[in-house]
Scaffold this active site. Structure first.
Site, mmCIF file in Angstrom:
data_model
loop_
_atom_site.group_PDB
_atom_site.id
_atom_site.type_symbol
_atom_site.label_atom_id
_atom_site.label_comp_id
_atom_site.label_asym_id
_atom_site.label_seq_id
_atom_site.Cartn_x
_atom_site.Cartn_y
_atom_site.Cartn_z
ATOM 1 N N ARG A 251 34.212 -8.072 -13.531
ATOM 2 C CA ARG A 251 33.450 -7.078 -14.058
ATOM 3 C C ARG A 251 34.079 -5.701 -13.792
ATOM 4 O O ARG A 251 35.171 -5.599 -13.093
ATOM 5 C CB ARG A 251 31.994 -7.145 -13.742
ATOM 6 C CG ARG A 251 31.326 -8.426 -14.254
ATOM 7 C CD ARG A 251 29.691 -8.187 -14.023
ATOM 8 N NE ARG A 251 29.469 -7.042 -14.399
ATOM 9 C CZ ARG A 251 27.981 -6.482 -14.569
ATOM 10 N NH1 ARG A 251 27.071 -7.302 -13.802
ATOM 11 N NH2 ARG A 251 27.649 -5.520 -14.871
ATOM 12 N N TYR A 259 28.692 -17.914 -12.032
ATOM 13 C CA TYR A 259 27.573 -18.603 -12.432
ATOM 14 C C TYR A 259 27.719 -20.212 -11.864
ATOM 15 O O TYR A 259 28.667 -20.564 -12.029
ATOM 16 C CB TYR A 259 27.475 -19.091 -14.102
ATOM 17 C CG TYR A 259 27.184 -17.787 -14.751
ATOM 18 C CD1 TYR A 259 25.949 -17.504 -15.262
ATOM 19 C CD2 TYR A 259 28.246 -16.835 -15.426
ATOM 20 C CE1 TYR A 259 25.584 -16.344 -16.062
ATOM 21 C CE2 TYR A 259 27.939 -15.834 -16.097
ATOM 22 C CZ TYR A 259 26.770 -15.522 -16.534
ATOM 23 O OH TYR A 259 26.485 -14.375 -17.011
#
Length: 608
Positions: A251, A259
């Site tokens: 990111r 996840y």
């Protein structure tokens, strides 16, 4: 700043009231305000509280570019060009087994996705709204929606059949139902759009059911700045270890998102779980086990949450075509494929131009049936895709010669490649309808009617400057009529092109028939001719709209559009909808077929 409700009249009117100021509501508002539609956007949260969606996929990037707001995404976001697969190694750890393009699709203008946080995207959309004089009214919500039952009123494009009762500033979002009083505002709207999230008040107020299922599969997600020796820390990765699977997304600002599936988590009968029993460390510990033998230590934890996997689609996207829902309000699924925000923006992009046409009285209210038909079908396909993703991530990865239950590396790679079109949004196809005519696919054999128009480079005749075709097809509510005349040195082709030019000036031609009397000639239709030679003057609405399919002098680009689209020297007419999807393809001498297509859903001018 928006006018305080204390100074607003107790009853007002608006063309479109949008409830919810996430990306879906904001893009709808931006498109409508640019189209000159009277719009109000309200959101129940008192303090701006952005969501946490992150990935923007290739077709969504094309959509944002068509509104002129993609530059900031490219500048500030983190692009992902590669996809890395890690699988079990013989020593009980993990090893890299594949490095592939993130988007293995030749027609992708942007062969990558971009990690761009939802708050930043919402900032872009809010800034665009401000340029049109519109802002979000924060801490404002309706309490009751009432829709007229009068058929004549419902079919009238000038009527205000929806009443939003109790539109008031709230002191406490959780106690919004207590705001009705003598000082509450009543808004009469022509249309209401509910873009207020997965727990949509609008959807519940209308009694629209969510159809689907939920599971006991619980996943955790955490954003953090890592300390690690994992070599692909800045590359989108899936890790299938002996202990389970994880998805790893780089990111902005040095953050990564992980996840993981959590085991032995209790979900109550309503499908909810008690988040207070967990901490982000629980998620990190599972991730550390999956990353073995690599180190993974969080230096800074930015955000985390848990979610229960479920896939549901609204039973209807509208009530009486006057109150419509979009985004998470009408489809919910896991974030595995990064589809949530992208799907919602797709809903907005599909809906906005259709609302504008109805409000301008260019199309009947029933035209909005196509929104439900196209986007609900897409959502059903999306939930099927999501179920597949969840299943694949939860399945043990095995060797090719292993006969135990599981999935091989080759099967995983094939699954990703075959579903890349849907994942990227590029392969989304709308089915035949009044606005999708699948006749004559052979005239442009490499195009798929009902899919978005692929990119390509053309040269502007005036300067021979190379341009991306997508950039001359902005989201401005106009149909783009692309005329590809083929070889106009051939007398037959030249005659067909001259016939098109003559037909455009005739009252029964689609240009005259469906353009309002007092509107500019290009209000509804943008005629764009792309030739291999010079173009007849009548087909040059402006010198900037004259293009040729030829190779540029500098850069050596262009000259491949006809071949890329599969258009022969016989030429073709390609009708591109305002949302960039191919509506129909006609022969060069089939201009009357184009008129017949438009007569199926547009309102002819009174004197036609």
């Amino acid at each position: 700043m928006p006018e305080s409700l204390a100074t607003k009249p107790l009853e007002s009117q608006v063309d479109v009231l949008i409830v919810g100021a996430g990306p879906t509501g904001l893009l709808t508002a931006l498109a409508l305000t640019r189209a000159g539609v009277s719009t109000r956007v309200v959101d129940i949260t008192i303090v701006y509280c952005p969501g946490q969606a992150d990935g923007i996929h290739p077709h969504t990037l094309e959509v944002l570019q068509s509104y002129g707001i993609a530059d900031r995404v490219f500048k500030e976001g983190t692009p992902g060009y590669a996809f890395v697969s890690w699988n079990p190694s013989s020593d009980g750890g993990i090893m890299r087994t594949a490095l592939t393009p993130f988007i293995p699709i030749p027609t992708a203008r942007y062969p990558f996705s971009v990690a761009f946080a939802q708050p930043r995207l919402e900032g872009c959309l809010r800034d665009g709204m401000k340029e049109c004089g519109a802002e979000v009214e924060q801490g404002v919500t309706p309490i009751i929606l009432e829709i007229s039952d009068d058929k004549a009123i419902l079919q009238s494009p000038t009527a205000y059949p929806v009443k939003a009762v109790g539109l008031s500033e709230v002191v406490d979002s959780a106690a919004a139902s207590q705001v009705i009083g003598t000082e509450s505002e009543v808004v009469r709207a022509k249309f209401v759009v509910g873009a207020d999230g997965a727990h949509s008040w609008v959807r519940q107020a209308l009694g629209i059911d969510m159809i689907g299922e939920s599971t006991n599969s619980v996943w955790g997600v955490v954003d953090f700045v890592p300390e690690t020796d994992f070599p692909d820390i800045r590359t989108f990765s899936t890790i299938n270890s002996p202990h389970g699977s994880t998805v790893f997304v780089p990111r902005e600002d040095g953050l990564v998102r992980v996840y993981v599936q959590l085991a032995e988590v209790d979900v109550d009968e309503t499908g909810r779980l008690d988040k207070s029993k967990f901490t982000p460390d629980d998620i990190i510990k599972v991730a550390q086990k999956l990353f073995h033998p690599y180190k993974l230590v969080p230096k800074v934890i930015d955000w985390w949450t848990l979610y229960v996997v479920g896939q549901r689609v609204a039973s209807s996207y509208s009530v009486k075509n006057r109150v419509l829902i979009a985004g998470d309000a009408c489809h919910t699924h896991s974030p595995k494929g990064g589809q949530g925000m992208n799907a919602g923006l797709g809903d907005a992009h599909n809906l906005a131009w259709k609302l504008a046409y109805v409000l301008r009285q260019w199309a009947p209210v029933s035209f909005l049936d196509t929104y439900d038909a196209e986007r609900r079908k897409f959502a059903e396909e999306l939930t099927d895709f999501d179920k597949y993703c969840v299943k694949m991530f939860a399945t043990k990865v095995k060797a090719d010669d292993d006969e135990t239950e599981g999935v091989t590396r080759g099967e995983l790679a094939t699954a990703y490649a075959t579903r890349a079109g849907f994942l990227s949004g590029i392969g989304v196809q709308y089915q035949p309808s009044t606005i999708i005519n699948i006749s004559n696919p052979s005239l442009a054999s490499n195009l798929v009617i009902g899919e978005r128009l692929p990119p390509g480079v053309v040269l502007r005749v005036a300067s021979f400057c190379p341009l991306e075709l997508h950039d001359v097809l902005p989201s401005d509510t106009k149909f783009k009529i692309l005329i590809l005349p083929g070889d106009i040195n051939d007398p037959k082709q030249k005659a067909k092109l001259d016939a098109i030019a003559a037909r455009l000036d005739q009252p029964e031609g689609f240009l005259k028939r469906f353009t309002p009397p007092d509107a500019p000639e290009d209000a509804v239709f943008d005629i764009i001719t792309i030739s291999t030679q010079m173009i007849p003057p009548r087909l040059l609405s402006h010198w900037e709209k004259a293009y040729i399919d030829a190779e540029s002098f500098c850069g050596r680009v262009g000259g491949k559009l006809y071949a890329a689209y599969g258009v022969s020297n016989d030429g073709a007419i390609i009708v591109c909808r305002p949302d960039g999807y191919i509506g129909m393809i006609a022969a060069l001498d089939g201009v009357d077929a184009v008129g017949a297509y438009f007569s199926g859903f547009l309102c002819a001018r009174p004197d036609a």
